[in-house]
Design an enzyme around this catalytic site. Structure first.
Site, PDB file in Angstrom:
ATOM      1  N   LYS A 218       0.814  -1.222   0.000  1.00 22.39           N
ATOM      2  CA  LYS A 218       0.000   0.000   0.000  1.00 22.39           C
ATOM      3  C   LYS A 218       0.845   1.269   0.000  1.00 22.39           C
ATOM      4  O   LYS A 218       2.018   1.263   0.362  1.00 22.39           O
ATOM      5  CB  LYS A 218      -0.972  -0.011   1.186  1.00 22.39           C
ATOM      6  CG  LYS A 218      -2.177  -0.898   0.875  1.00 22.39           C
ATOM      7  CD  LYS A 218      -3.297  -0.769   1.858  1.00 22.39           C
ATOM      8  CE  LYS A 218      -4.462  -1.647   1.360  1.00 22.39           C
ATOM      9  NZ  LYS A 218      -5.502  -1.806   2.354  1.00 22.39           N
ATOM     10  N   ARG A 252      -3.796  -9.825   5.047  1.00 22.35           N
ATOM     11  CA  ARG A 252      -4.230  -9.836   3.644  1.00 22.35           C
ATOM     12  C   ARG A 252      -3.056  -9.372   2.789  1.00 22.35           C
ATOM     13  O   ARG A 252      -2.650  -8.208   2.878  1.00 22.35           O
ATOM     14  CB  ARG A 252      -5.446  -8.919   3.468  1.00 22.35           C
ATOM     15  CG  ARG A 252      -6.041  -8.907   2.065  1.00 22.35           C
ATOM     16  CD  ARG A 252      -7.253  -7.975   2.021  1.00 22.35           C
ATOM     17  NE  ARG A 252      -7.838  -7.913   0.699  1.00 22.35           N
ATOM     18  CZ  ARG A 252      -7.375  -7.128  -0.280  1.00 22.35           C
ATOM     19  NH1 ARG A 252      -6.321  -6.353  -0.076  1.00 22.35           N
ATOM     20  NH2 ARG A 252      -7.965  -7.125  -1.463  1.00 22.35           N
TER      21      ARG A 252
HETATM   22  C1  7PM Z   1      -5.306  -0.275  -5.494  1.00 24.24           C
HETATM   23  C2  7PM Z   1      -5.131   0.240  -4.215  1.00 24.24           C
HETATM   24  C3  7PM Z   1      -5.831  -1.525  -5.657  1.00 24.24           C
HETATM   25  C4  7PM Z   1      -5.544  -0.480  -3.127  1.00 24.24           C
HETATM   26  C5  7PM Z   1      -6.233  -2.252  -4.573  1.00 24.24           C
HETATM   27  C6  7PM Z   1      -6.113  -1.721  -3.307  1.00 24.24           C
HETATM   28  C7  7PM Z   1      -8.337  -4.042   1.614  1.00 24.24           C
HETATM   29  C8  7PM Z   1      -9.447  -4.723   1.138  1.00 24.24           C
HETATM   30  C9  7PM Z   1      -8.448  -3.721  -0.521  1.00 24.24           C
HETATM   31  C10 7PM Z   1      -8.040  -4.049   3.019  1.00 24.24           C
HETATM   32  C11 7PM Z   1      -9.975  -5.452   3.268  1.00 24.24           C
HETATM   33  C12 7PM Z   1      -5.464  -3.587  -1.978  1.00 24.24           C
HETATM   34  C13 7PM Z   1      -6.483  -2.487  -2.097  1.00 24.24           C
HETATM   35  N1  7PM Z   1      -7.722  -3.434   0.556  1.00 24.24           N
HETATM   36  N2  7PM Z   1     -10.256  -5.433   1.939  1.00 24.24           N
HETATM   37  N3  7PM Z   1      -9.506  -4.514  -0.198  1.00 24.24           N
HETATM   38  N4  7PM Z   1      -8.902  -4.780   3.793  1.00 24.24           N
HETATM   39  N5  7PM Z   1     -10.752  -6.136   4.112  1.00 24.24           N
HETATM   40  O1  7PM Z   1      -4.330  -3.246  -1.575  1.00 24.24           O
HETATM   41  O2  7PM Z   1      -7.096  -3.436   3.536  1.00 24.24           O
HETATM   42  O3  7PM Z   1      -5.719  -4.727  -2.352  1.00 24.24           O
HETATM   43  S1  7PM Z   1      -8.145  -3.130  -2.129  1.00 24.24           S
END
Ligand code: 7PM
Length: 276
Positions: A218, A252
């Protein structure tokens, strides 16, 4: 204990949730086509690398993402869910839509990961009458535009109160406590300072319910290290171990094999000094 559909996790060690890409194939025509086979293979490789749970999601929950229709989201998610059903990992579907939740559960999903914490009308009802695991995440604003100027009077107190209220709403709807996870939602309507405060508050959050932490690759890691997304592996592993050390129950991550190795080292070498 964490009840997650077919699996009852004891939570005696941190679990690893692998992120399965369901983004349209960039090699095909302008991103309009999506290859389920590629996502299924990716999921199988994450399982082989030690993922306990696979999180299958459309693009719609990503920061800045445009809305995706129910039909388009189902087109992407269902074939991948079906292809991974018997891979051995519990299967989570990352969605905000009650219709997608119902279809995913009917197709065998073990868990629903909702960045809106089941606030969409009909979402609580869609998941209540099942035994699926649930992740209730905090987000300020909506995926589109939420990072423009996030503000809180007291970020930890506000996120805690929100997650507590969403847990209560789920319990009121008939969901048993053992099905619930909470997530502070790193990067979802938060500055670096907000994310750091929430990271440090993880032990407090873990008193509400088991915590799922998503920091892998992130931008908060980019802001600290100065690295672009493809150079954030070391930062992601360090953050995952620190999250586990602060009581996160589920991590995750994109890089499952590396995270599993790091957790093995943590388990073997960070035990108390009294036992030889
Ligand atoms: C671009 C930036 C693409 C950020 C995808 C993301 C989370 C989530 C995501 C989290 C839960 C990623 C994010 N992040 N669900 N979905 N917790 N529960 O890094 O932190 O995958 S999308």
């Amino acid at each position: 204990m964490f009840r997650c559909g077919r699996t009852l996790f004891t939570l005696d060690r941190p679990l690893v949730m692998g992120i399965v890409n369901v983004t349209p194939d960039s090699f095909s025509d302008g991103g309009r086509f999506f290859s389920p086979q590629y996502a299924i293979e990716h999921g199988l490789s994450l399982r082989a690398a030690g993922a306990d749970i696979l999180d299958i999601g459309g693009e719609s929950t990503r920061p800045g993402a445009a809305a995706v229709s129910v039909a388009a989201e189902l087109d992407r998610v269902l074939p991948v869910l079906e292809g991974l059903l018997n891979c051995g990992a519990a299967l989570s579907v990352d969605t905000m839509k009650p219709e997608v939740m119902r279809a995913a559960l009917a197709a065998g999903a073990d868990m629903i990961n909702d960045v809106r914490a089941l606030q969409t009308p009909g979402a609580l009802e869609a998941v209540a009458n099942s035994d699926c695991g649930l992740c209730l995440m905090h987000m300020q604003g909506e995926p589109r535009g939420m990072q423009s100027d996030p503000r809180y009077a007291e970020v930890v107190a506000e996120v805690k109160a929100y997650l507590q209220a969403r847990v209560e709403a789920a319990l009121q709807a008939g969901v048993s406590r053992e099905r619930l996870l909470i997530d502070p939602g790193f990067g979802f309507g938060k500055t670096l300072e907000h994310n750091i405060a929430l990271f440090k508050a993880m032990p407090e959050l873990a008193q509400i319910a088991p915590v799922l932490a998503g920091v892998s690759r992130k931008s908060m890691l980019g802001l600290i290290t100065g690295r672009p997304v493809e150079g954030r592996l070391a930062a992601s592993i360090a953050a995952a171990l620190l999250a586990a050390g602060r009581g996160a129950a589920i991590l995750r991550v994109h890089d499952v094999g590396d995270t599993v190795d790091a957790l093995k080292i943590m388990a073997a070498l960070s035990a108390s000094v009294s036992t030889q």
